[in-house]
Design an enzyme around this catalytic site. Structure first.
Site, PDB file in Angstrom:
ATOM      1  N   ASN A   1       0.817  -1.228   0.000  1.00  0.00           N
ATOM      2  CA  ASN A   1       0.000   0.000   0.000  1.00  0.00           C
ATOM      3  C   ASN A   1       0.850   1.276   0.000  1.00  0.00           C
ATOM      4  O   ASN A   1       0.404   2.314  -0.487  1.00  0.00           O
ATOM      5  CB  ASN A   1      -1.026   0.001   1.145  1.00  0.00           C
ATOM      6  CG  ASN A   1      -0.405  -0.076   2.508  1.00  0.00           C
ATOM      7  OD1 ASN A   1       0.766  -0.426   2.651  1.00  0.00           O
ATOM      8  ND2 ASN A   1      -1.172   0.236   3.529  1.00  0.00           N
TER       9      ASN A   1
ATOM     10  N   LYS B   1      12.391  -7.392   1.566  1.00  0.00           N
ATOM     11  CA  LYS B   1      11.487  -8.176   0.706  1.00  0.00           C
ATOM     12  C   LYS B   1      10.207  -7.368   0.505  1.00  0.00           C
ATOM     13  O   LYS B   1       9.363  -7.270   1.386  1.00  0.00           O
ATOM     14  CB  LYS B   1      11.122  -9.536   1.333  1.00  0.00           C
ATOM     15  CG  LYS B   1      10.406 -10.424   0.314  1.00  0.00           C
ATOM     16  CD  LYS B   1       9.466 -11.433   0.896  1.00  0.00           C
ATOM     17  CE  LYS B   1       8.104 -10.925   1.230  1.00  0.00           C
ATOM     18  NZ  LYS B   1       7.299 -10.368   0.111  1.00  0.00           N
ATOM     19  N   PRO B   2      10.081  -6.752  -0.688  1.00  0.00           N
ATOM     20  CA  PRO B   2       8.866  -5.968  -0.942  1.00  0.00           C
ATOM     21  C   PRO B   2       7.691  -6.893  -1.260  1.00  0.00           C
ATOM     22  O   PRO B   2       7.879  -8.059  -1.605  1.00  0.00           O
ATOM     23  CB  PRO B   2       9.247  -5.131  -2.170  1.00  0.00           C
ATOM     24  CG  PRO B   2      10.288  -5.930  -2.874  1.00  0.00           C
ATOM     25  CD  PRO B   2      11.016  -6.737  -1.835  1.00  0.00           C
ATOM     26  N   ALA B   3       6.487  -6.343  -1.174  1.00  0.00           N
ATOM     27  CA  ALA B   3       5.292  -7.115  -1.538  1.00  0.00           C
ATOM     28  C   ALA B   3       5.367  -7.517  -3.010  1.00  0.00           C
ATOM     29  O   ALA B   3       5.904  -6.769  -3.835  1.00  0.00           O
ATOM     30  CB  ALA B   3       4.055  -6.259  -1.302  1.00  0.00           C
TER      31      ALA B   3
ATOM     32  N   GLY C   1       2.049  -5.484   7.741  1.00  0.00           N
ATOM     33  CA  GLY C   1       1.064  -6.279   7.005  1.00  0.00           C
ATOM     34  C   GLY C   1      -0.066  -6.708   7.924  1.00  0.00           C
ATOM     35  O   GLY C   1      -0.355  -6.037   8.922  1.00  0.00           O
ATOM     36  N   SER C   2      -0.662  -7.846   7.617  1.00  0.00           N
ATOM     37  CA  SER C   2      -1.865  -8.254   8.355  1.00  0.00           C
ATOM     38  C   SER C   2      -1.511  -8.822   9.732  1.00  0.00           C
ATOM     39  O   SER C   2      -0.421  -9.349   9.950  1.00  0.00           O
ATOM     40  CB  SER C   2      -2.630  -9.299   7.554  1.00  0.00           C
ATOM     41  OG  SER C   2      -1.918 -10.514   7.572  1.00  0.00           O
TER      42      SER C   2
ATOM     43  N   GLU D   1       3.991  -3.995  12.441  1.00  0.00           N
ATOM     44  CA  GLU D   1       2.996  -2.935  12.231  1.00  0.00           C
ATOM     45  C   GLU D   1       1.839  -3.617  11.516  1.00  0.00           C
ATOM     46  O   GLU D   1       1.930  -3.932  10.333  1.00  0.00           O
ATOM     47  CB  GLU D   1       3.649  -1.816  11.411  1.00  0.00           C
ATOM     48  CG  GLU D   1       2.962  -0.497  11.576  1.00  0.00           C
ATOM     49  CD  GLU D   1       1.920  -0.297  10.505  1.00  0.00           C
ATOM     50  OE1 GLU D   1       0.753  -0.673  10.776  1.00  0.00           O
ATOM     51  OE2 GLU D   1       2.266   0.204   9.439  1.00  0.00           O
ATOM     52  N   LEU D   2       0.776  -3.894  12.283  1.00  0.00           N
ATOM     53  CA  LEU D   2      -0.269  -4.801  11.776  1.00  0.00           C
ATOM     54  C   LEU D   2      -1.575  -4.047  11.498  1.00  0.00           C
ATOM     55  O   LEU D   2      -1.585  -2.845  11.349  1.00  0.00           O
ATOM     56  CB  LEU D   2      -0.453  -5.942  12.787  1.00  0.00           C
ATOM     57  CG  LEU D   2       0.863  -6.658  13.167  1.00  0.00           C
ATOM     58  CD1 LEU D   2       0.628  -7.721  14.222  1.00  0.00           C
ATOM     59  CD2 LEU D   2       1.546  -7.268  11.937  1.00  0.00           C
TER      60      LEU D   2
HETATM   61  C1  SIN Z   1       0.942   5.907   7.077  1.00  0.00           C
HETATM   62  O1  SIN Z   1       2.167   5.890   7.197  1.00  0.00           O
HETATM   63  O2  SIN Z   1       0.294   6.928   7.294  1.00  0.00           O
HETATM   64  C2  SIN Z   1       0.161   4.671   6.708  1.00  0.00           C
HETATM   65  C3  SIN Z   1       0.969   3.449   6.710  1.00  0.00           C
HETATM   66  C4  SIN Z   1       0.165   2.173   6.704  1.00  0.00           C
HETATM   67  O3  SIN Z   1      -0.911   2.082   6.159  1.00  0.00           O
HETATM   68  O4  SIN Z   1       0.680   1.211   7.264  1.00  0.00           O
END
Ligand code: SIN
Length: 490
Positions: free
Chosen positions: A162, A185-187, A239-240, A261-262
């Site tokens: 994203n 490792k990118p998506a 990710g999830s 960071e989920l």
């Molecule tokens: C952000 O940095 O504002 C959003 C990042 C995310 O969706 O993990």
């Protein structure tokens, strides 16, 4: 059908398959996988499909490079980060176009993300120069107590689709600043932005092996190689929550440090005393950024009963005017969803809400003019209840559920009634209430009258099942540093 996007793709992207970055050189691809444009379904490029063997080669390269990079003086590490940030900004237009092609977000948002991504490199360049240790007063005259901070070691950085650039630099900036070497490792949906970043770091003078990039279609062989290897000391993942829990289990055998960071389920609370126009604008900015595909997007919009009808009418009218389309079109505000699976989830959430008695104020279906892509018309649902999927799960799409409430206590209770705790928002002009909400919301990030609080200078991360650790801000670099206590008898 040949589109403008394909023409720009042909101009911006090369025809050769893109290789893996290992040990400072681009390694030719033994196997490849296609990258497609979510707005058109057209293939953009072929990239290398790295497996276990390539990942082990990247770990070896990162291990070889580690001692020299860890010993490089902090100002010299900072200088490389600053040069990379400058190169990113110089190439902003090209990088943004590549991002829009592979991710779908409107070009204005992509340009903003390149600047946001570069800001993490500049911020952590500064932090590299402020990795202070400590001296602690001892309890006896014959001892001196010191604390040194040293890089953790090799860091594996697993990033989402994203924010194809910013989620890399938010991890890579502090890792390199701390003196760690890294394997990114990118998506699989958005590897091209990552590969461009790899070249930028080489051009900025990053020594060979300090940054390695493994693109792959199947993350399992990569993860197996990373988690089996003692030398990889740190894994950072965005990710999830489901995958995050799996990584916690997998990290047990070699006891790796984890930053996660989920997912989120962000409440956006509008009190009757709020500035209504600014609350509507804020709700649109928070909910529809990146077509609703951010972890911090408003997922449940709570509106106090006295202004509920007025808010709903103004909000729905403005949402109905949001222009959907290919992100390369300057008029586009809402791009496509990343893939058909994402669109199916949005469809399921909307159908469940309507079946449960929610009212459709605007949108509610796929976007008719974008059949080849994964478009969804921006949607507003009224009278949503807490049991509906759209209020319990993160929709990750352009769907805004409105929920009325009657008191501050009720708003706080409903907002906190979720296993997630990443971001929350509150619109009010009452200073006391703003403080009570900021303190009472069980979330890592709270925006008071601020729909987009994310910035390199502040910590980003969640409470509860939204994650572990913080990225960005003055504490972000600590995730990549060990603390060593030295006791000296004199
Ligand atoms: C952000 O940095 O504002 C959003 C990042 C995310 O969706 O993990």
């Amino acid at each position: 059908m040949h589109t403008d996007a394909d023409t720009i793709a042909a101009r911006v992207l090369g025809k050769e398959p893109r290789g893996l970055l290992i040990g400072g050189a681009w390694q030719p691809a033994a196997r490849t996988f296609p990258v497609t444009n979510p707005a058109t379904g057209a293939q953009l490029a072929e990239v290398a499909d790295g497996g276990g063997e390539e990942t082990r080669a990247a770990i070896a390269a990162a291990a070889d490079a580690f001692p020299a990079w860890a010993a490089t003086p902090a100002p010299a590490r900072a200088a490389v980060l600053r040069r990379a940030a400058t190169l990113m900004l110089e190439q902003q237009e090209r990088l943004a176009t590549i991002m829009t092609l592979e991710q779908g977000k409107p070009l204005t948002e992509a340009r903003g993300e390149i600047a946001y991504a570069a800001s993490f490199l500049s911020w952590f360049a500064g932090e590299a120069e402020r990795i202070y240790g400590m001296t602690i007063p001892a309890s006896t005259p014959a001892r001196r107590l010191l604390v040194l901070r040293q890089p953790v070691g090799i860091a594996a950085l697993i990033t989402p689709w994203n924010f194809p650039s910013a989620m890399i630099t938010r991890k890579l900036g502090p890792a390199l600043a701390a003196g760690c070497t890294a394997i990114v490792k990118p998506a699989e949906q958005t590897p091209l932005s990552a590969l461009e970043l790899g070249q930028i770091f080489l051009d900025a003078g990053l020594p060979a092996g300090v940054l390695n990039i493994i693109t792959c279609q199947d993350p399992v062989p990569f993860a197996e190689a990373i988690f089996a290897d003692e030398r990889v000391r740190k894994v950072s993942f965005t990710g999830s929550t489901e995958v995050g829990k799996l990584l916690i289990r997998q990290s047990a055998d070699t006891v790796k440090r984890l930053s996660l960071e989920l997912g989120g389920n962000a409440p956006f609370i509008v009190f009757a005393d709020a500035d209504l126009e600014s609350a509507v604008r804020g709700a649109i900015a928070s909910k529809f950024r990146n077509a609703g595909q951010t972890c911090v997007c408003a997922n449940r919009i709570f509106v106090e009963r006295p202004i509920y009808e007025r808010f709903a009418a103004t909000f729905a009218e403005q949402v109905a005017a949001l222009r959907v389309g290919n992100g390369l079109d300057p008029a586009t505000v809402i791009g496509p969803l990343i893939d058909a699976q994402a669109r199916a989830k949005v469809e399921r959430h909307v159908a469940d809400a309507l079946a449960g008695g929610a009212a459709l104020l605007t949108g509610g279906g796929p976007y008719a003019e974008g059949r080849a892509g994964n478009f969804w018309t921006p949607t507003v649902l009224a009278n949503v209840s807490a049991e509906m999927l759209v209020a319990r799960e993160e929709t990750f799409g352009p769907v805004a559920p409105l929920i009325p409430f009657d008191s501050e206590d009720e708003a706080l209770r409903q907002a906190n009634a979720t296993p997630f705790g990443l971001a929350a928002y509150c619109f009010t002009r009452d200073l006391g209430r703003a403080w009570r909400m900021a303190e009472g919301l069980e979330y890592g990030i709270v925006g008071i009258n601020d729909p987009i609080p994310s910035t390199a200078q502040a910590p980003f991360g969640g409470y509860k099942q939204s994650g572990l650790g913080r990225e960005g801000g003055p504490t972000g670099i600590l995730e990549y540093l060990e603390e060593k206590y030295v006791s000296m008898a004199i």
